[in-house]
Design a protein around this motif. Structure first.
Motif, mmCIF file in Angstrom:
data_model
loop_
_atom_site.group_PDB
_atom_site.id
_atom_site.type_symbol
_atom_site.label_atom_id
_atom_site.label_comp_id
_atom_site.label_asym_id
_atom_site.label_seq_id
_atom_site.Cartn_x
_atom_site.Cartn_y
_atom_site.Cartn_z
ATOM 1 N N THR A 91 0.821 -1.214 0.000
ATOM 2 C CA THR A 91 0.000 0.000 0.000
ATOM 3 C C THR A 91 0.853 1.261 0.000
ATOM 4 O OG1 THR A 91 -0.121 -0.096 2.424
ATOM 5 C CG2 THR A 91 -1.914 -1.128 1.184
ATOM 6 N N TRP A 92 2.193 1.107 -0.012
ATOM 7 C CA TRP A 92 3.076 2.273 -0.017
ATOM 8 C C TRP A 92 3.320 2.740 -1.451
ATOM 9 C CZ3 TRP A 92 7.662 1.428 3.894
ATOM 10 C CH2 TRP A 92 7.136 1.384 5.198
ATOM 11 N N PHE A 93 3.174 4.049 -1.647
ATOM 12 C CA PHE A 93 3.384 4.644 -2.967
ATOM 13 C C PHE A 93 4.188 5.941 -2.825
ATOM 14 C CE2 PHE A 93 -0.124 1.840 -3.695
ATOM 15 C CZ PHE A 93 -0.066 1.485 -5.030
ATOM 16 N N THR A 94 4.896 6.287 -3.877
ATOM 17 C CA THR A 94 5.555 7.589 -3.978
ATOM 18 C C THR A 94 5.112 8.252 -5.281
ATOM 19 O OG1 THR A 94 7.483 6.612 -5.086
ATOM 20 C CG2 THR A 94 7.607 6.868 -2.685
ATOM 21 N N VAL A 95 5.292 9.557 -5.334
ATOM 22 C CA VAL A 95 5.009 10.260 -6.590
ATOM 23 C C VAL A 95 5.976 9.739 -7.646
ATOM 24 C CG1 VAL A 95 4.982 12.488 -7.747
ATOM 25 C CG2 VAL A 95 4.150 12.299 -5.392
ATOM 26 N N LYS A 96 5.451 9.414 -8.788
ATOM 27 C CA LYS A 96 6.246 8.814 -9.851
ATOM 28 C C LYS A 96 7.450 9.679 -10.197
ATOM 29 C CE LYS A 96 5.662 6.427 -14.269
ATOM 30 N NZ LYS A 96 4.696 6.069 -15.339
ATOM 31 N N GLY A 97 8.617 9.044 -10.265
ATOM 32 C CA GLY A 97 9.839 9.746 -10.610
ATOM 33 C C GLY A 97 10.560 10.359 -9.438
ATOM 34 N N THR A 98 10.054 10.146 -8.202
ATOM 35 C CA THR A 98 10.704 10.681 -7.000
ATOM 36 C C THR A 98 11.005 9.546 -6.030
ATOM 37 O OG1 THR A 98 8.674 11.057 -5.710
ATOM 38 C CG2 THR A 98 9.326 12.766 -7.275
ATOM 39 N N ASP A 99 11.847 9.827 -5.043
ATOM 40 C CA ASP A 99 12.177 8.850 -4.008
ATOM 41 C C ASP A 99 11.337 9.040 -2.748
ATOM 42 O OD1 ASP A 99 14.130 7.630 -5.545
ATOM 43 O OD2 ASP A 99 15.676 9.054 -4.911
ATOM 44 N N GLY A 100 10.504 10.024 -2.687
ATOM 45 C CA GLY A 100 9.691 10.253 -1.500
ATOM 46 C C GLY A 100 8.960 11.569 -1.599
ATOM 47 N N GLN A 116 0.701 11.268 -10.526
ATOM 48 C CA GLN A 116 0.912 9.870 -10.881
ATOM 49 C C GLN A 116 1.760 9.228 -9.792
ATOM 50 O OE1 GLN A 116 2.510 10.110 -14.988
ATOM 51 N NE2 GLN A 116 0.754 8.836 -15.531
ATOM 52 N N PHE A 117 1.296 8.095 -9.290
ATOM 53 C CA PHE A 117 2.003 7.416 -8.216
ATOM 54 C C PHE A 117 2.551 6.088 -8.723
ATOM 55 C CE2 PHE A 117 -0.925 10.209 -5.991
ATOM 56 C CZ PHE A 117 -0.138 10.720 -4.972
ATOM 57 N N SER A 118 3.633 5.657 -8.093
ATOM 58 C CA SER A 118 4.199 4.337 -8.399
ATOM 59 C C SER A 118 4.389 3.581 -7.089
ATOM 60 C CB SER A 118 5.535 4.460 -9.137
ATOM 61 O OG SER A 118 6.472 5.195 -8.379
ATOM 62 N N ALA A 119 4.189 2.276 -7.144
ATOM 63 C CA ALA A 119 4.309 1.451 -5.942
ATOM 64 C C ALA A 119 5.756 1.393 -5.473
ATOM 65 C CB ALA A 119 3.777 0.048 -6.213
ATOM 66 N N VAL A 120 5.930 1.403 -4.158
ATOM 67 C CA VAL A 120 7.270 1.298 -3.584
ATOM 68 C C VAL A 120 7.761 -0.138 -3.624
ATOM 69 C CG1 VAL A 120 8.635 1.575 -1.481
ATOM 70 C CG2 VAL A 120 6.951 3.319 -2.116
ATOM 71 N N ALA A 121 6.892 -1.074 -3.227
ATOM 72 C CA ALA A 121 7.280 -2.484 -3.174
ATOM 73 C C ALA A 121 7.541 -3.011 -4.583
ATOM 74 C CB ALA A 121 6.194 -3.310 -2.493
ATOM 75 N N GLY A 122 8.476 -3.921 -4.676
ATOM 76 C CA GLY A 122 8.810 -4.518 -5.970
ATOM 77 C C GLY A 122 10.131 -5.226 -5.879
ATOM 78 N N ASP A 134 11.364 6.930 10.350
ATOM 79 C CA ASP A 134 12.347 6.879 9.269
ATOM 80 C C ASP A 134 12.273 5.532 8.572
ATOM 81 O OD1 ASP A 134 14.574 7.755 7.690
ATOM 82 O OD2 ASP A 134 15.838 6.440 8.906
ATOM 83 N N VAL A 135 12.251 5.543 7.246
ATOM 84 C CA VAL A 135 12.134 4.307 6.462
ATOM 85 C C VAL A 135 13.425 4.064 5.704
ATOM 86 C CG1 VAL A 135 10.858 3.086 4.664
ATOM 87 C CG2 VAL A 135 9.656 4.664 6.185
ATOM 88 N N ARG A 136 13.937 2.834 5.847
ATOM 89 C CA ARG A 136 15.102 2.415 5.059
ATOM 90 C C ARG A 136 14.724 1.195 4.239
ATOM 91 N NH1 ARG A 136 19.985 1.071 8.518
ATOM 92 N NH2 ARG A 136 18.513 0.804 10.220
ATOM 93 N N PHE A 137 15.223 1.151 3.019
ATOM 94 C CA PHE A 137 14.925 0.034 2.132
ATOM 95 C C PHE A 137 16.169 -0.821 1.930
ATOM 96 C CE2 PHE A 137 11.845 3.310 0.920
ATOM 97 C CZ PHE A 137 10.667 2.598 1.081
ATOM 98 N N HIS A 138 15.932 -2.098 1.683
ATOM 99 C CA HIS A 138 17.029 -3.042 1.489
ATOM 100 C C HIS A 138 17.451 -3.052 0.029
ATOM 101 C CE1 HIS A 138 19.510 -6.586 1.772
ATOM 102 N NE2 HIS A 138 18.765 -7.226 0.903
ATOM 103 N N GLU A 139 18.744 -2.926 -0.202
ATOM 104 C CA GLU A 139 19.293 -3.021 -1.551
ATOM 105 C C GLU A 139 19.749 -4.457 -1.786
ATOM 106 O OE1 GLU A 139 22.309 -0.145 -2.206
ATOM 107 O OE2 GLU A 139 21.044 1.576 -1.685
#
Length: 270
Positions: A91-100, A116-122, A134-139
Motif C-alpha cells: 500500500t506504499w506509494f511515492t510520486v512517480k519519478g521521485t524517491d519520496g 501519478q504514483f508508483s508502488a514502492v514495493a517490488g 524513518d524508512v530504510r529500504f534493502h538493496e
C-alpha cells in the motif's frame, strides 16, 4: 511457546526458486522461505535418528514438521545493526519519478492535486525497516549467471542438447534472519541442534549454489520476555475503530462458511 532466532549467512549464491520468467531458467525469491529451512531440518533429523525414510505419522515428526505446532518463519534480510527487515507494504506509494515522501494508501490517498504514483514495493525494494518514522529500504544483491546445458555422457554441450539458461540467485555474503516457533519448549534443544551449523539450501546445491552457515541466537521465552515479529505493542481497539492488517508472509485463510482455503481476506475479519 518458545522462539528460536536464527541467522543465515550465504557462503554461496542461493536459489530459493520461484515461478517467474523463462521456464528453462530459475529466479530466486528475495528471501529464504521457512519451508527451505524446514526441509533442511527434516534431512538433519533423519540423519540424527538414522532413518532411511521419515514416518510422517510418528508423533515427534508430526510435532516438529507437519502439524503446525512448530512454525518456520521466513528469513528476511537484516540491516547493518542486525535488525530483521520486513516486507515492504504494497500500500506504499511515492510520486512517480521521485524517491519520496512515502504515502500509505491503506490510510489515505492524497487528493490535493492530480499526481501519478508508483508502488514502492517490488523487485528493487522488497524489504524495509521503519524506526521512529524513518524508512530504510534493502538493496538486494543478486547474481545472474548464464549456463549451458551439457549432455550427460559426453559432459559437454551438443547441438541437440546445449540449451542456454540462466540462474538469478541471491548473492553470497548476505545475511538473513528468521525465527522458529515451537509450542513445546522441550523441543528447543533438538531444533537448535538440527538447525545450526552448515547447511545446503535451495536448488543446484551440487553445482556451487546453496551452501550457508546458520547461527542460533538466545532462545526467547515469550512468557518471560515480550516478543513479537514486529517490535511494537498493539494498542487495544475500541468499538468500530478501523485497523490495518499487513501480511508478513504469503497467507492462505479458511473461508468461514465452507472451511475451504481462500485468498479472500474478508474471511479473516468475520
Amino acid at each position: 511457546m518458545i522462539v528460536i532466532p536464527y541467522q543465515v549467512t550465504l557462503l554461496e549464491p542461493l536459489l530459493a526458486t520461484r515461478i517467474a520468467g523463462d521456464p528453462n531458467s530459475a529466479v530466486s525469491y528475495p528471501y529464504i522461505p521457512g519451508s527451505a529451512l524446514r526441509g533442511a531440518m527434516v534431512s538433519a533429523y533423519m540423519r540424527k535418528r538414522k532413518l532411511t525414510a521419515l514416518d510422517a505419522g510418528q508423533e515427534e515428526a508430526q510435532r516438529l514438521f507437519f502439524d503446525g505446532r512448530t512454525r518456520y518463519l521466513n528469513a528476511y534480510p537484516i540491516a547493518s545493526e542486525d535488525k530483521r527487515m520486513l516486507p515492504t507494504p504494497r500500500t506504499w506509494f511515492t510520486v512517480k519519478g521521485t524517491d519520496g515522501p512515502v504515502y500509505d494508501f491503506a490510510h489515505e490517498i492524497p487528493v490535493e492535486q492530480p499526481k501519478q504514483f508508483s508502488a514502492v514495493a517490488g523487485d528493487t525494494r522488497p524489504f524495509c525497516l521503519v524506526e521512529e518514522g524513518d524508512v530504510r529500504f534493502h538493496e538486494q544483491l543478486r547474481r545472474v549467471t548464464v549456463h549451458t546445458q551439457r549432455e550427460r555422457v559426453k559432459g559437454r554441450a551438443l547441438e541437440e542438447a546445449g540449451a542456454v539458461f540462466q540462474y538469478d540467485a541471491l548473492e553470497e555474503g548476505q545475511v538473513f534472519a528468521g525465527y522458529v516457533l515451537a509450542d513445546d519448549s522441550e523441543d528447543a534443544p533438538l531444533l537448535e541442534t538440527l538447525l545450526s551449523g552448515y547447511q545446503k539450501l535451495g536448488g543446484s546445491s551440487n553445482s556451487g549454489y546453496g551452501r550457508v552457515r546458520i547461527s542460533i541466537e538466545a532462545t526467547i521465552d515469550p512468557s518471560q520476555r515480550h516478543w513479537r515479529e514486529v517490535d511494537r505493542r498493539t494498542a487495544a481497539l475500541t468499538p468500530h475503530q478501523s485497523f490495518v492488517v499487513t501480511l508478513l508472509s504469503d497467507t492462505l485463510v479458511r473461508d468461514s462458511e465452507s472451511g475451504q482455503y481462500t485468498v479472500n481476506l474478508k474471511s479473516v475479519l468475520e
